[in-house]
Design an enzyme around this catalytic site. Sequence first.
Site, PDB file in Angstrom:
ATOM      1  N   SER A  52      63.502   3.039 -12.326  1.00  0.00           N
ATOM      2  CA  SER A  52      63.162   2.711 -11.319  1.00  0.00           C
ATOM      3  C   SER A  52      64.161   3.445  -9.879  1.00  0.00           C
ATOM      4  CB  SER A  52      64.335   1.147 -11.141  1.00  0.00           C
ATOM      5  OG  SER A  52      64.751   1.550 -12.210  1.00  0.00           O
ATOM      6  N   ASP A  90      65.138   5.321 -19.797  1.00  0.00           N
ATOM      7  CA  ASP A  90      63.615   5.676 -19.428  1.00  0.00           C
ATOM      8  C   ASP A  90      63.438   7.184 -19.493  1.00  0.00           C
ATOM      9  OD1 ASP A  90      61.854   3.744 -19.503  1.00  0.00           O
ATOM     10  OD2 ASP A  90      62.713   3.478 -16.832  1.00  0.00           O
ATOM     11  N   GLU A 187      57.083  -6.884 -18.753  1.00  0.00           N
ATOM     12  CA  GLU A 187      56.967  -6.823 -17.292  1.00  0.00           C
ATOM     13  C   GLU A 187      55.406  -6.886 -16.372  1.00  0.00           C
ATOM     14  OE1 GLU A 187      58.077  -2.989 -15.306  1.00  0.00           O
ATOM     15  OE2 GLU A 187      58.088  -4.264 -13.653  1.00  0.00           O
TER      16      GLU A 187
END
Length: 271
Positions: A52, A90, A187
Amino acid sequence: MSSQNSKTLITINTLHKLKATGEKFVCLTAYEATLANIISKSGVEVILVGDSLGMVIQGHESTLPVTMEDLIYHLKNVSRGNINSHLMADMPFMSYATEDAALSNATLLMQNGAHSVKLEGGRWICDLTNTLSQRGIPVCAHMGLTPQSINRIGGYFVQGRDPNKQDDMISEAKDLESAGASILLLECVPDDLAQKITQSLSIPVIGIGAGASTDAQVMVIHDLLGISCLEQPPKFIKNFLAENDSVQTAISAYVRAVKEQTFPAKEHTFF
Ligand code: KIV
């Protein structure tokens, strides 16, 4: 800042024990040392150096432009600020497109401070999950809305509303656990699906936009601080700074709300 201290590091075992005892745990993103230090001191069990960062730090429209170099740069900074939280990193878009790429890139993340790596995908990442976990790299499998596939999905939509798709997602989650995933992240899925998946697995499930029944919650730090660039922030986020007078108290309020199960509330949940 140094991560050398007397506090015990939160490990995968700690997170598995928390699931077993039913205590909710807390995850929050960080991209640099100072906030990582505050976050860790606030009792957040898992810090995610998420891709992100492509959107909230670099200003891109998606997470796709984030490179291994970017991820490692932010991971090293977070690692310097961290006290004892579990650091999850990530794996960027295409950094695990082949087994060789997954092995070398996950190795780099672990050598630069990560304690686990997160990959987006369902059944297709089972073999990669097995390869990494067999070699000592804990894997968090990220299912539901997977932002690296945004061009195939066509938008940031809730996933798994179709009852036929739900059974498939439950079996994919079980396959990932059998393949060796240590954690699952869900998610943007409806509450009932998240509940079924969480109850079917013995590994902990972290949710974002997945309702209150998952074992843990994750938020992007910018969303928690109410500094989202989006015109209309998604319904599952909460600005904790709005009710608190400092970054520290906002983060502590988030930790408390997750532990006491007052966040996420109904208004943050998809049904
Ligand atoms: O990159 C990220 O921050 C994430 C969370 C939104 C779960 O994957």
